[in-house]
Scaffold this motif. Structure first.
Motif, mmCIF file in Angstrom:
data_model
loop_
_atom_site.group_PDB
_atom_site.id
_atom_site.type_symbol
_atom_site.label_atom_id
_atom_site.label_comp_id
_atom_site.label_asym_id
_atom_site.label_seq_id
_atom_site.Cartn_x
_atom_site.Cartn_y
_atom_site.Cartn_z
ATOM 1 N N GLY A 396 45.385 104.265 14.587
ATOM 2 C CA GLY A 396 44.265 103.564 13.971
ATOM 3 C C GLY A 396 43.642 104.279 12.794
ATOM 4 O O GLY A 396 42.558 103.881 12.340
ATOM 5 N N GLY A 397 44.312 105.326 12.282
ATOM 6 C CA GLY A 397 43.782 106.021 11.120
ATOM 7 C C GLY A 397 42.725 107.043 11.474
ATOM 8 O O GLY A 397 42.263 107.137 12.612
ATOM 9 N N MET A 402 37.949 110.751 16.971
ATOM 10 C CA MET A 402 36.678 111.433 17.232
ATOM 11 C C MET A 402 36.885 112.942 17.401
ATOM 12 O O MET A 402 36.053 113.738 16.989
ATOM 13 C CB MET A 402 36.027 110.841 18.486
ATOM 14 C CG MET A 402 35.717 109.352 18.353
ATOM 15 S SD MET A 402 35.204 108.597 19.922
ATOM 16 C CE MET A 402 33.673 109.490 20.258
ATOM 17 N N SER A 403 37.990 113.338 18.026
ATOM 18 C CA SER A 403 38.321 114.759 18.171
ATOM 19 C C SER A 403 39.817 114.888 18.336
ATOM 20 O O SER A 403 40.494 113.956 18.799
ATOM 21 C CB SER A 403 37.593 115.379 19.372
ATOM 22 O OG SER A 403 38.053 114.821 20.590
ATOM 23 N N ARG A 414 40.586 112.124 21.296
ATOM 24 C CA ARG A 414 39.535 111.198 21.729
ATOM 25 C C ARG A 414 39.331 110.210 20.592
ATOM 26 O O ARG A 414 38.962 110.602 19.473
ATOM 27 C CB ARG A 414 38.248 111.949 22.061
ATOM 28 C CG ARG A 414 37.173 111.043 22.668
ATOM 29 C CD ARG A 414 36.086 111.852 23.341
ATOM 30 N NE ARG A 414 35.016 111.026 23.897
ATOM 31 C CZ ARG A 414 35.075 110.379 25.057
ATOM 32 N NH1 ARG A 414 36.168 110.475 25.793
ATOM 33 N NH2 ARG A 414 34.064 109.667 25.493
ATOM 34 N N LEU A 415 39.585 108.948 20.886
ATOM 35 C CA LEU A 415 39.537 107.910 19.875
ATOM 36 C C LEU A 415 38.331 107.004 20.093
ATOM 37 O O LEU A 415 37.851 106.836 21.218
ATOM 38 C CB LEU A 415 40.818 107.064 19.922
ATOM 39 C CG LEU A 415 42.151 107.821 19.811
ATOM 40 C CD1 LEU A 415 43.311 106.822 19.865
ATOM 41 C CD2 LEU A 415 42.212 108.664 18.555
ATOM 42 N N ASP A 441 40.213 108.299 25.591
ATOM 43 C CA ASP A 441 41.097 109.463 25.602
ATOM 44 C C ASP A 441 42.564 109.059 25.606
ATOM 45 O O ASP A 441 42.968 108.105 26.278
ATOM 46 C CB ASP A 441 40.797 110.340 26.824
ATOM 47 C CG ASP A 441 39.411 110.951 26.751
ATOM 48 O OD1 ASP A 441 39.181 111.738 25.823
ATOM 49 O OD2 ASP A 441 38.563 110.635 27.609
ATOM 50 N N ILE A 442 43.344 109.813 24.863
ATOM 51 C CA ILE A 442 44.779 109.562 24.802
ATOM 52 C C ILE A 442 45.501 110.903 24.661
ATOM 53 O O ILE A 442 45.023 111.815 23.976
ATOM 54 C CB ILE A 442 45.138 108.630 23.619
ATOM 55 C CG1 ILE A 442 46.635 108.281 23.640
ATOM 56 C CG2 ILE A 442 44.756 109.246 22.282
ATOM 57 C CD1 ILE A 442 47.011 107.204 22.623
#
Length: 466
Positions: A396-397, A402-403, A414-415, A441-442
């Motif tokens: 998603g760019g 987020m981190s 962390r998206l 989270d991924i």
């Protein structure tokens, strides 16, 4: 809670980075090998895992890019805790649990007080330096509290340890099974930390009390190593057998599949890192992964029943196997047992893959390997730059990130919105596996190159932010 446990597990990996050098130097310089007393100083790493864990957790959970102050806060927390316990009750030893408590408190205090503003005359002690003062004030009463509470907690932990050890072969099977079974969720490190550095107690010739399977084994405890030896079977024989089964079962892209499997098998055999192979079948066939978990537990149980005891300092690969052979009991028998498990692994995996038509690498149309994507879209870009650019595009760019962190084999991101991450495209870009946890989270498994990919990914995010 899932996000917290993920970050806690990742944080505990930070001090593990010191184990390879410490363990290898400790063994190579021992009396029964090169006999270089000065190099035995590396053993201090293993004997201070509580301090390293406190620092690692403080760094991992602190909400800041600059980890220097959090690391110092973690060190101060465990130092005050240990000193306070020693003053009130010299018989108390919280071991790695003290490191966990100190690290959690250090991270909490840092996150709460890093932006504190003080009057101008005290301004130097404000901001992110204020947690340094606060952690000292906070840990003193905490040390007092645990001097009262910990004896009861210690009794419970000792009872659990005795129960686990008392279960004999079955206890070792349970540990081996969950060591693999929890790996996809990144939670196996939480369990491993206790067994590796907290289980059991042994007093060295100098009178020092040490805990943990790894630490006790390397210090000559004749009862340590039974919870460790089975991993040599898995890493040196089981994973290569799986790789061979996948290679032989391939119907398309046989050369690429063989190259990928050979690389993963060699990585596991030499270093004990298994995820590049495990994540090629984890999501396509949970049955195979449960079977793999059962075999890992069964390997440890078998060695225990045969009276075979072996251990490692950082990974159950051939390097640790050879270096620690002199500390083992009947360690050479690991090889014939391993060969038997190699046959068992290969026969069952090949049979299930072919009969159930499991779409592993080489049997799935459109599947690409890490090597295939390594050349990049532009010759001037390195392999890692290309993989990082593709990953950033398919999550998603940079606006969605987020981190961005990593452990030994995974990117831990962390998206803002997990749904924007395209698992199929991420795998085609070179990921061995993708794990989505909750809404944000991924984890993206890229293998031993995770640190290099993360660095390039972070560079791309920061570059696009300007």
């Amino acid at each position: 809670m899932k996000h917290f446990l993920q970050k806690l597990g990742k944080s505990m990996l930070i001090p593990i980075a010191a184990l390879p050098a410490a363990g290898l130097l400790l063994r190579l310089s021992a009396e029964d090998m090169l006999n270089i007393p000065l190099f035995q100083a590396s053993g201090v790493i293993l004997n201070n895992m509580d301090i390293l864990i406190a620092i690692g957790i403080a760094m991992g959970l602190a909400k800041t890019k600059d980890k220097g102050i959090p690391a110092l806060t973690g060190y101060l927390a465990i130092s005050v805790l240990n000193e306070g316990l020693g003053i009130l009750n010299q018989d108390l030893d919280m071991s790695v649990f003290g490191g966990v408590i100190a690290g959690l408190m250090a991270a909490y205090i840092y996150n709460q007080f890093q932006h504190t503003r003080l009057p101008s005359m005290f301004a130097f002690f404000g901001g992110e330096k204020f947690p340094i003062t606060m952690i000292i004030l906070v840990m003193i009463p905490i040390a007092g509290l645990f001097s009262v509470v910990w004896p009861y907690a210690q009794a419970g932990i000792d009872a659990f340890s005795q129960m686990l050890v008392g279960m004999g072969a079955f206890g070792i099977f349970v540990f081996g099974f969950f060591n693999r079974f929890l790996l996809p969720f990144g939670l196996h490190h939480v369990m491993n930390t206790y067994v590796y550095f907290g289980l059991g107690r042994f007093e060295t010739a100098s009178g020092q009390a040490i805990t943990g399977e790894i630490t006790r084994f390397l210090n000559g405890d004749p009862h340590a190593g039974y919870f460790l030896g089975g991993f040599f079977i898995t890493m040196m024989f089981g994973i290569p057998a799986i790789a061979l089964a996948i290679s032989r079962a391939a119907r398309t892209k046989k050369k690429e599949t063989k190259a990928l499997m050979s690389s993963g098998a060699a990585t596991s055999f030499i270093t004990g890192i298994t995820e590049p192979i495990e994540f090629t079948f984890l999501f396509t066939s949970p049955l195979l992964y449960v079977l793999h978990s059962v075999y890992t537990g069964l390997a440890g149980m078998t060695l225990y029943l045969l009276g075979i005891r072996h251990g490692f300092s950082w990974g159950a690969g051939v390097i640790d196997y050879v270096l620690n052979l002199n500390l083992s009991d009947r360690g050479l028998l690991v090889i014939p047992v391993g060969l038997a498990f190699f046959i068992l692994y290969y026969a069952t995996f090949y049979f299930i893959i072919t009969k159930r038509n499991v779409p592993v690498v080489g049997r799935e149309q459109g599947a690409a390997s890490l090597q295939e994507n390594g050349g990049g879209t532009a010759e001037k870009h390195s392999k890692y730059q290309t993989i990082a650019a593709d990953i950033l595009q398919h999550i998603g760019g940079k606006e969605n990130v987020m981190s961005c962190e990593n452990c030994m084999t995974r990117l831990r991101l962390r998206l803002a919105d997990n749904s924007l991450a395209d698992e199929a495209k991420l795998k085609r870009a070179g990921a061995h596996g993708v794990i989505k946890i909750g809404r944000h989270d991924i984890q993206i498994v890229v293998g031993p190159d995770a640190a290099n990919v993360k660095r390039e990914l972070q560079t791309l995010i920061e570059r696009e932010s300007y």
